[in-house]
Motif scaffolding. Structure first.
Motif, short mmCIF file in Angstrom:
data_model
loop_
_atom_site.label_atom_id
_atom_site.label_comp_id
_atom_site.label_asym_id
_atom_site.label_seq_id
_atom_site.Cartn_x
_atom_site.Cartn_y
_atom_site.Cartn_z
N PHE A 7 8.97 -7.77 -65.41
CA PHE A 7 8.39 -8.04 -64.09
C PHE A 7 7.09 -8.84 -64.22
CE2 PHE A 7 10.87 -4.38 -62.23
CZ PHE A 7 11.58 -5.15 -61.33
N HIS A 8 6.29 -8.52 -65.22
CA HIS A 8 5.04 -9.26 -65.42
C HIS A 8 5.34 -10.72 -65.77
CE1 HIS A 8 0.79 -9.40 -67.40
NE2 HIS A 8 0.75 -9.77 -66.14
N MET A 110 4.09 0.26 -65.79
CA MET A 110 4.70 0.94 -66.94
C MET A 110 6.12 1.32 -66.55
SD MET A 110 1.62 3.40 -68.31
CE MET A 110 1.39 4.22 -66.75
N ASP A 111 7.03 1.23 -67.50
CA ASP A 111 8.43 1.56 -67.21
C ASP A 111 8.56 2.94 -66.56
OD1 ASP A 111 9.36 -0.84 -68.14
OD2 ASP A 111 10.19 -0.06 -69.99
N SER A 112 7.77 3.88 -67.04
CA SER A 112 7.89 5.26 -66.55
C SER A 112 7.50 5.42 -65.09
CB SER A 112 7.04 6.19 -67.41
OG SER A 112 5.66 5.83 -67.32
N SER A 132 10.36 -0.97 -58.45
CA SER A 132 11.24 -1.96 -59.09
C SER A 132 12.09 -2.70 -58.05
CB SER A 132 12.12 -1.30 -60.15
OG SER A 132 12.92 -0.29 -59.59
N ARG A 133 12.58 -2.00 -57.04
CA ARG A 133 13.39 -2.68 -56.02
C ARG A 133 12.55 -3.63 -55.18
NH1 ARG A 133 18.58 -0.64 -54.07
NH2 ARG A 133 19.34 0.93 -55.52
#
Length: 191
Positions: A7-8, A110-112, A132-133
């Motif tokens: 995403f970054h 962060m993924d978490s 994320s969406r």
């Protein structure tokens, strides 16, 4: 590679593509930016203003969630004017600021925490989507309307710029000048 990192990188791509497209628009003849054209929106100015106001809408919601603030009760303020930026100079400046906000937001991901819910007050309901969406939607929205603006440039005095020279390592030289203008380096994005 992590999804947060992706995403970054996509936020960097978004900023670079906006910069390249708006730089091409800066070469238009007087009157071409606001001239009527075929597209979902009736001009380059209208299309790019729409991208900007949608950025404001979603980035505001993402930043509020990050701060732990309540959803914006007046989130539709961002759409109070269809074209808040009448000049290309103003639009470019506002888009750069919006792109920097998105980069800063994505830098802390962060993924978490990508599945944390972001709430947007809609008329009569609350929209809840994961970070994320919303990020995927926002980035796709930009790509969609940049593509329309790119097509609109085809009927102008300016050749549409190439907007897909971002990810391949062998094309770094094709984006080097714009990266320098933006203060980006290949290492910041890929290492």
């Amino acid at each position: 590679m992590s999804l947060a990192r992706h995403f970054h990188q996509m936020a960097y791509n978004n900023a670079w593509a906006n910069h390249r497209l708006l730089s091409a628009c800066a070469k238009l003849q007087p009157g071409e930016f606001e001239a009527a054209r075929s597209g979902f929106f009736p001009s380059l100015r209208a299309t790019l203003n729409h991208n900007l106001t949608v950025d404001w809408f979603y980035i505001d919601a993402l930043e509020r969630e990050l701060r732990g603030a309540a959803p914006n009760p007046d989130c539709y303020q961002f759409f109070a004017q269809d074209e808040p930026c009448q000049s290309l100079e103003q639009l470019s400046q506002e888009q750069r600021q919006s792109d920097r906000r998105l980069l800063a937001y994505c830098a802390q991901l962060m993924d978490s925490e990508l599945e944390r819910l972001v709430t947007i007050d809609r008329p009569g309901r609350q929209q809840q989507d994961t970070r994320s969406r919303l990020l995927a939607h926002l980035l796709q929205h930009q790509i969609h309307h940049r593509g329309q603006a790119h097509c609109m440039l085809s009927s102008s005095s300016v050749k549409p710029p190439q907007l897909d020279e971002f990810f391949c390592a062998g094309e770094a030289h094709l984006r080097a000048a714009e990266f320098a203008e933006l203060g980006f380096t290949e290492a910041m994005i890929w290492d």
